[in-house]
Design an enzyme around this catalytic site. Structure first.
Site, PDB file in Angstrom:
ATOM      1  N   TYR A 178      10.255  -6.230   4.478  1.00 53.07           N
ATOM      2  CA  TYR A 178       9.624  -5.006   4.526  1.00 53.07           C
ATOM      3  C   TYR A 178       8.778  -4.839   5.346  1.00 53.07           C
ATOM      4  O   TYR A 178       8.793  -3.834   6.224  1.00 53.07           O
ATOM      5  CB  TYR A 178       8.752  -4.790   3.103  1.00 53.07           C
ATOM      6  CG  TYR A 178       7.947  -3.658   3.235  1.00 53.07           C
ATOM      7  CD1 TYR A 178       6.403  -3.807   3.386  1.00 53.07           C
ATOM      8  CD2 TYR A 178       8.395  -2.559   2.766  1.00 53.07           C
ATOM      9  CE1 TYR A 178       5.704  -2.805   3.429  1.00 53.07           C
ATOM     10  CE2 TYR A 178       7.581  -1.253   2.846  1.00 53.07           C
ATOM     11  CZ  TYR A 178       6.408  -1.306   3.151  1.00 53.07           C
ATOM     12  OH  TYR A 178       5.325  -0.556   3.172  1.00 53.07           O
TER      13      TYR A 178
HETATM   14  N1  LIG Z   1       1.705   2.795  -1.682  1.00 55.46           N
HETATM   15  C1  LIG Z   1       0.957   1.744  -0.684  1.00 55.46           C
HETATM   16  O1  LIG Z   1       0.249   0.964  -1.033  1.00 55.46           O
HETATM   17  C2  LIG Z   1       1.878   1.737   0.695  1.00 55.46           C
HETATM   18  C3  LIG Z   1       1.228   1.065   1.587  1.00 55.46           C
HETATM   19  C4  LIG Z   1       1.571   0.830   2.780  1.00 55.46           C
HETATM   20  C5  LIG Z   1       2.778   1.890   3.197  1.00 55.46           C
HETATM   21  N2  LIG Z   1       3.209   2.581   2.195  1.00 55.46           N
HETATM   22  C6  LIG Z   1       4.327   3.481   2.581  1.00 55.46           C
HETATM   23  O2  LIG Z   1       4.064   4.764   2.272  1.00 55.46           O
HETATM   24  C7  LIG Z   1       5.171   5.782   1.735  1.00 55.46           C
HETATM   25  C8  LIG Z   1       5.156   6.131   0.511  1.00 55.46           C
HETATM   26  O3  LIG Z   1       4.855   4.990  -0.301  1.00 55.46           O
HETATM   27  P1  LIG Z   1       4.768   5.347  -1.833  1.00 55.46           P
HETATM   28  O4  LIG Z   1       3.832   4.154  -2.279  1.00 55.46           O
HETATM   29  O5  LIG Z   1       4.501   6.565  -2.111  1.00 55.46           O
HETATM   30  O6  LIG Z   1       6.156   4.824  -2.460  1.00 55.46           O
HETATM   31  P2  LIG Z   1       7.040   5.425  -3.648  1.00 55.46           P
HETATM   32  O7  LIG Z   1       8.348   4.698  -3.769  1.00 55.46           O
HETATM   33  O8  LIG Z   1       6.271   6.064  -4.756  1.00 55.46           O
HETATM   34  O9  LIG Z   1       7.641   6.751  -2.615  1.00 55.46           O
HETATM   35  C9  LIG Z   1       8.644   6.802  -1.624  1.00 55.46           C
HETATM   36  C10 LIG Z   1       9.748   7.775  -2.117  1.00 55.46           C
HETATM   37  O10 LIG Z   1      10.676   7.959  -1.137  1.00 55.46           O
HETATM   38  C11 LIG Z   1      12.079   8.011  -1.867  1.00 55.46           C
HETATM   39  N3  LIG Z   1      13.135   7.500  -1.148  1.00 55.46           N
HETATM   40  C12 LIG Z   1      13.266   6.105  -0.680  1.00 55.46           C
HETATM   41  N4  LIG Z   1      14.408   6.161  -0.078  1.00 55.46           N
HETATM   42  C13 LIG Z   1      14.799   7.261   0.214  1.00 55.46           C
HETATM   43  C14 LIG Z   1      15.948   7.643   0.986  1.00 55.46           C
HETATM   44  N5  LIG Z   1      16.745   6.915   1.497  1.00 55.46           N
HETATM   45  N6  LIG Z   1      16.078   9.340   1.142  1.00 55.46           N
HETATM   46  C15 LIG Z   1      15.324  10.002   0.332  1.00 55.46           C
HETATM   47  N7  LIG Z   1      14.112   9.414  -0.551  1.00 55.46           N
HETATM   48  C16 LIG Z   1      13.952   8.234  -0.555  1.00 55.46           C
HETATM   49  C17 LIG Z   1      11.955   7.311  -3.314  1.00 55.46           C
HETATM   50  O11 LIG Z   1      12.623   7.822  -4.333  1.00 55.46           O
HETATM   51  C18 LIG Z   1      10.340   7.488  -3.491  1.00 55.46           C
HETATM   52  O12 LIG Z   1      10.216   8.588  -4.324  1.00 55.46           O
HETATM   53  C19 LIG Z   1       6.417   4.658   2.274  1.00 55.46           C
HETATM   54  O13 LIG Z   1       6.954   4.510   3.478  1.00 55.46           O
HETATM   55  C20 LIG Z   1       5.815   3.044   1.909  1.00 55.46           C
HETATM   56  O14 LIG Z   1       6.486   1.907   2.564  1.00 55.46           O
HETATM   57  C21 LIG Z   1       2.784   2.320   0.946  1.00 55.46           C
HETATM   58  O1  LIG Z   2      -0.480  -2.266   2.504  1.00 52.98           O
HETATM   59  C1  LIG Z   2       0.842  -2.419   2.431  1.00 52.98           C
HETATM   60  O2  LIG Z   2       1.359  -2.135   3.312  1.00 52.98           O
HETATM   61  C2  LIG Z   2       1.630  -2.604   1.213  1.00 52.98           C
HETATM   62  O3  LIG Z   2       0.603  -2.300   0.086  1.00 52.98           O
HETATM   63  C3  LIG Z   2       1.378  -2.845  -1.219  1.00 52.98           C
HETATM   64  O4  LIG Z   2       1.764  -4.115  -1.260  1.00 52.98           O
HETATM   65  P1  LIG Z   2       0.659  -5.103  -1.808  1.00 52.98           P
HETATM   66  O5  LIG Z   2      -0.733  -4.927  -1.157  1.00 52.98           O
HETATM   67  O6  LIG Z   2       1.461  -6.434  -2.132  1.00 52.98           O
HETATM   68  O7  LIG Z   2       0.244  -4.366  -3.063  1.00 52.98           O
HETATM   69  P2  LIG Z   2       0.578  -4.716  -4.851  1.00 52.98           P
HETATM   70  O8  LIG Z   2       1.903  -5.416  -4.879  1.00 52.98           O
HETATM   71  O9  LIG Z   2      -0.392  -3.766  -5.786  1.00 52.98           O
HETATM   72  O10 LIG Z   2      -0.388  -6.298  -4.824  1.00 52.98           O
HETATM   73  C4  LIG Z   2      -1.725  -6.306  -4.800  1.00 52.98           C
HETATM   74  C5  LIG Z   2      -2.213  -7.678  -4.650  1.00 52.98           C
HETATM   75  O11 LIG Z   2      -1.932  -8.237  -5.946  1.00 52.98           O
HETATM   76  C6  LIG Z   2      -1.147  -9.519  -5.844  1.00 52.98           C
HETATM   77  N1  LIG Z   2      -0.450  -9.752  -7.006  1.00 52.98           N
HETATM   78  C7  LIG Z   2       0.858  -9.073  -6.798  1.00 52.98           C
HETATM   79  C8  LIG Z   2       1.586  -9.127  -8.140  1.00 52.98           C
HETATM   80  C9  LIG Z   2       1.180 -10.169  -8.965  1.00 52.98           C
HETATM   81  O12 LIG Z   2       1.912 -10.313 -10.043  1.00 52.98           O
HETATM   82  N2  LIG Z   2       0.198 -10.868  -8.871  1.00 52.98           N
HETATM   83  C10 LIG Z   2      -0.773 -10.763  -7.733  1.00 52.98           C
HETATM   84  O13 LIG Z   2      -1.867 -11.188  -7.517  1.00 52.98           O
HETATM   85  C11 LIG Z   2      -0.541  -9.333  -4.300  1.00 52.98           C
HETATM   86  O14 LIG Z   2      -0.572 -10.552  -3.928  1.00 52.98           O
HETATM   87  C12 LIG Z   2      -1.447  -8.424  -3.484  1.00 52.98           C
HETATM   88  O15 LIG Z   2      -2.508  -9.460  -2.973  1.00 52.98           O
HETATM   89  C13 LIG Z   2       2.593  -1.801  -1.191  1.00 52.98           C
HETATM   90  O16 LIG Z   2       3.169  -2.128  -2.528  1.00 52.98           O
HETATM   91  C14 LIG Z   2       3.531  -2.232  -0.124  1.00 52.98           C
HETATM   92  O17 LIG Z   2       4.356  -1.019  -0.116  1.00 52.98           O
HETATM   93  C15 LIG Z   2       2.949  -2.479   1.321  1.00 52.98           C
HETATM   94  O18 LIG Z   2       3.236  -1.041   2.055  1.00 52.98           O
END
Ligand SMILES: NC(=O)c1ccc[n+]([C@@H]2O[C@H](COP(=O)([O-])OP(=O)(O)OC[C@H]3O[C@@H](n4cnc5c(N)ncnc54)[C@H](O)[C@@H]3O)[C@@H](O)[C@H]2O)c1
Ligand SMILES: O=C(O)[C@H]1O[C@H](OP(=O)(O)OP(=O)(O)OC[C@H]2O[C@@H](n3ccc(=O)[nH]c3=O)[C@H](O)[C@@H]2O)[C@H](O)[C@@H](O)[C@H]1O
Length: 366
Positions: A178
């Site tokens: 990822y």
């Molecule tokens: N939530 C977090 O903690 C976090 C942290 C860092 C980065 N991000 C990034 O932020 C963005 C949004 O993340 P999110 O948490 O809202 O996740 P999410 O999975 O809720 O949103 C992503 C959406 O994109 C859609 N999607 C995936 N592949 C697609 C494709 N090929 N075509 C069209 N739609 C598609 C999915 O159906 C989903 O609704 C992502 O790029 C993710 O990697 C999220």
């Molecule tokens: O910042 C990001 O870029 C990422 O943020 C998010 O990843 P993470 O920080 O891993 O969030 P999340 O799964 O909520 O785990 C939170 C904590 O719980 C711990 N964790 C997790 C699962 C479990 O069973 N036990 C546990 O301790 C685990 O080790 C972690 O320390 C987004 O999902 C990802 O899309 C990516 O974008």
């Protein structure tokens, strides 16, 4: 409404145009991933302030699509049309840019999740690499070219030990596929900026949480399992060091996304040719300091008034890193980014949403 079936009709085109319409002086934004957690919040915020918004999402089943449908319904009530389609569909993207002169693209569609990459690597290539390139190809050929803001990730800092993480720090040790696809995205952005003059801003979000969140993320499934009385696995580093994250509340992330869009310069190419150099930026969007996961569990126990059944396990070699910690001074300087919600308050809002809303959906679906 699925693209390609009953779409591509004058009625469909009119829905797109109406949804994209903005108040004068406002943006017209294509939001990919608009039925997702971050995308639905960003789309609602843009619409609320008078911007035009068209959403695109493939409603995949990485997690419960009914949650994505519920977000889509809420957005439609606000006048946002979320098209069902894939960012790899170049015909659809070309059609959208032919119908609307989007000023900006907020690219949030991706396969998210660090640990799932070990189960389904292809999904990350499909959406985070092939999908990103297809989208950038459509943007560089559009006339006028939109400015792009897109979601990178804190995970690009990988095994970095220098804290807090700054945008100029090394990012060449991704700990998961990822993370590698997000790092690759940043390199691909550089080439589309250099060759075609696309204005591109990468946003490294740090573990985002809040209402309408993702069921695959720890805050969400910890809450679900604590309420069910099921055990939760809490990862811990060697010699009992806590695993910690710079947890960032969704409303702060939304403010960061809108700040990036509002300070994005115009792209400089047209019809696929660059006239002069264009803006290329990367920002950390995090909170003020990392919080141990054990602290997140303790806060949830107090909010839910239920003791968690904790299984403390060593941090598995699953792509997870020990900690993330953002230096957010660059985003503060460039567009006044300032997170205001701490984990206690943010989890209170998440739990309120979960109890009022999601537990009702769950009862309907399971
Ligand atoms: N939530 C977090 O903690 C976090 C942290 C860092 C980065 N991000 C990034 O932020 C963005 C949004 O993340 P999110 O948490 O809202 O996740 P999410 O999975 O809720 O949103 C992503 C959406 O994109 C859609 N999607 C995936 N592949 C697609 C494709 N090929 N075509 C069209 N739609 C598609 C999915 O159906 C989903 O609704 C992502 O790029 C993710 O990697 C999220
Ligand atoms: O910042 C990001 O870029 C990422 O943020 C998010 O990843 P993470 O920080 O891993 O969030 P999340 O799964 O909520 O785990 C939170 C904590 O719980 C711990 N964790 C997790 C699962 C479990 O069973 N036990 C546990 O301790 C685990 O080790 C972690 O320390 C987004 O999902 C990802 O899309 C990516 O974008």
């Amino acid at each position: 409404m699925k693209w390609g079936s009953s779409n591509n009709t004058p009625q469909w085109e009119n829905r797109v145009r109406l949804s994209a319409r903005s108040r004068s002086g406002h943006l017209s934004v294509l939001v990919t991933g608009a039925a997702g957690f971050v995308g639905s919040h960003v789309s609602a915020a843009l619409k609320r302030r008078g911007d035009g918004v068209v959403g695109l999402d493939n409603f995949n089943s990485y997690y419960d699509p009914s949650l994505k449908r519920a977000r889509q319904k809420l957005l439609e009530q606000k006048g946002v049309f979320v098209i069902e389609g894939d960012i790899n569909d170049e015909k659809l993207l070309k059609k959208l840019f032919d119908i609307v002169e989007f000023t900006h693209v907020m690219h949030l569609a991706a396969q998210a999740g660090v640990r799932y990459a070990m189960k389904n690597p292809g999904s990350y290539i499909h959406s985070n690499i092939a999908g990103l390139v297809t989208l950038f190809e459509a943007c560089k050929s559009a006339n006028p070219q939109p400015s792009i803001a897109w979601a990178s990730s804190s995970s690009v800092y990988g095994l970095n030990s220098k804290v807090p993480f700054s945008e100029k720090d090394q990012t060449d040790q991704p700990a998961s596929l990822y993370a590698a696809t997000k790092k690759a995205g940043e390199e691909i952005a550089h080439t589309y900026n250099h060759i075609y003059g696309l204005s591109i801003t990468g946003l490294r979000f740090f573990t985002v949480y809040g209402p309408w969140g993702r069921p695959d993320m720890a805050d969400f499934f910890f809450t679900k399992n604590i309420l069910k009385g099921s055990p939760i696995s809490v990862f811990q580093g060697s010699n009992n060091k806590s695993v910690a994250r710079d947890f960032t509340y969704i409303d702060d992330i939304v403010k960061g996304c809108l700040g990036a869009l509002d300070t994005a310069e115009k792209s400089t190419g047209s019809g696929g040719k660059k006239k002069k150099n264009a803006q290329l930026r990367v920002f950390n969007l995090g909170n003020t300091s990392p919080v141990p996961v054990t602290k997140l569990v303790s806060i949830l126990e107090k909010l839910l008034k239920v003791k968690a059944k904790r299984n403390v396990l060593p941090l598995p070699r699953n792509g997870d890193v020990m900690f993330t910690h953002a230096n957010i001074s660059y985003a503060q300087k460039e567009f006044g980014y300032k997170p205001t919600t701490d984990l206690q308050m943010g989890l209170q809002k998440f739990v309120n949403w979960y109890l009022d809303y999601y537990s009702i959906i769950e009862k309907k679906n399971y």
